[in-house]
Design a protein around this motif. Sequence first.
Motif, short mmCIF file in Angstrom:
data_model
loop_
_atom_site.label_atom_id
_atom_site.label_comp_id
_atom_site.label_asym_id
_atom_site.label_seq_id
_atom_site.Cartn_x
_atom_site.Cartn_y
_atom_site.Cartn_z
N ALA A 259 -0.15 -53.46 -0.96
CA ALA A 259 -1.21 -52.46 -0.84
C ALA A 259 -1.87 -52.53 0.54
CB ALA A 259 -2.25 -52.65 -1.93
N SER B 39 -1.92 -49.60 3.24
CA SER B 39 -3.24 -49.17 3.72
C SER B 39 -3.30 -49.16 5.24
CB SER B 39 -4.34 -50.08 3.16
OG SER B 39 -4.40 -50.02 1.76
N LEU C 261 -4.91 -48.44 -4.32
CA LEU C 261 -3.48 -48.74 -4.24
C LEU C 261 -3.11 -50.01 -4.99
CD1 LEU C 261 -2.52 -47.85 -0.54
CD2 LEU C 261 -1.68 -46.76 -2.64
#
Length: 463
Positions: free
Chosen positions: A200, A204, A440
Amino acid sequence: MSSDTRKPSLLWAVFTFIVPVAIILYGTVVVAVRPPVLPLLVAVVVAGAMCLRIGYSWEELQEGMLSAVGRIQIAVAILMLVGMIIAAWMASGTIPTIIYWGLKLIAPNHFLVSTIILCAVASLATGTSFGTMGTIGVALLGVGTAMGYDPAWTVGAIVSGAYFGDKMSPVSDSTNIAAAVCEVPLFTHIASMLWTTLPALVVSIIGYAILGSMHTGTAESVGNINTILTTLEGSFSLSPVALIPPVLMIVLAYKRLPVLPVMVVCVVSALAIALFEGVSVVNLAKFLTTGYKAATPSPELNKLLSCGGLMSIMATTLLLTCGMAFGGILEKARVLEVLLDAILRGATSAVSLVGATVAAAYIILFGTGSQMLAVVVPGRAFGESFRRAGIEQVVLSRTCEDAGTLGCPLVPWSVHAFYILGVLGVSATDYMPYAFLNYLVPVFSMACAITGIGIMRTTPKNA
């Protein structure tokens, strides 16, 4: 019948949960009441009336509200200290120095990537998302504003980085509590979270890199940066001594000293530097109370630097109180308990159990606004179900944090969202689309459950 044994029906529990939440969402998102105190108060009244309808007394509901409000005492104390820290760090030149070097060293197109990484490192070292956002986050917001970035983009990156550290740091309260509740060794718990959090984080960073590439610095923003740099040089000493408070904060927090004494040290050290720089005691007292008032030749910079103080957190404290009172009613009337029982019913596979844990954490967040409850309650309630399914407790502890820790700032009336609004001035509905990491991580949590990757197995309890 005693309230200890009385439960609402599932239909009534769903109704009692959805109607007040819909009122809050309507008031905060559609009507855009700022600050959203009134929608919260209406939700408290409606939830109370619906719980009175099923037999709870006013005294019982009042007890639930007071008990829930009592849980935010530490949060309010932290808020008060952060308000004073911001004002003291402005007076000492700490935040202006960070802004100055941020503008000098960070390329505008790389600003969002730099923001998530800096906040992640600071939060990982200190274990506190609140402290990171209220100090380094404030400075980075100033940098982003000077570069012409939408504050919602900047705060989204700040939140993502701060909660990465809050989730992964061995000195974080939520990390230690999740491991303890699920009876998992701390570093085993942290290692397990790498399965969902690192992917994640990578996605990101890519997302922020794309956003940064979309940001084209205009001649006006470049001129604005040059003006701010010149004004900062002429208005503050920008000495390395001004960086002592944040260094002290990181060192003391890493040594696992309690958060409140660490923050007091941050205030006192900054005040000492401000006194040394010639700021009067009278002005410092005013700054700590009503906020720092910048007096540079630039009106735009004065607006940027004038912030902090005890009074700046009063609206946030009121919002916290209303939000926790709402959650206290739902807890006392066992509405959340009924909803969690329904979610867990029939969950036996990794997908259903992880999904149930994520859903339960979000229900608790929507119902109470409390990060800690969203981590602790599913951790306690679902442990036996994970054992029966032959899934190690470390998967449960990880999932509690994936949703409970990272989901809290995404709920507009949560303790953390109100804190962010009070300190950084951007509401959850504005920064939510850009807090990539926070939404996420649960996606990767479900992906692991579906693929079986990172799902540690043991012998089923009933085998």
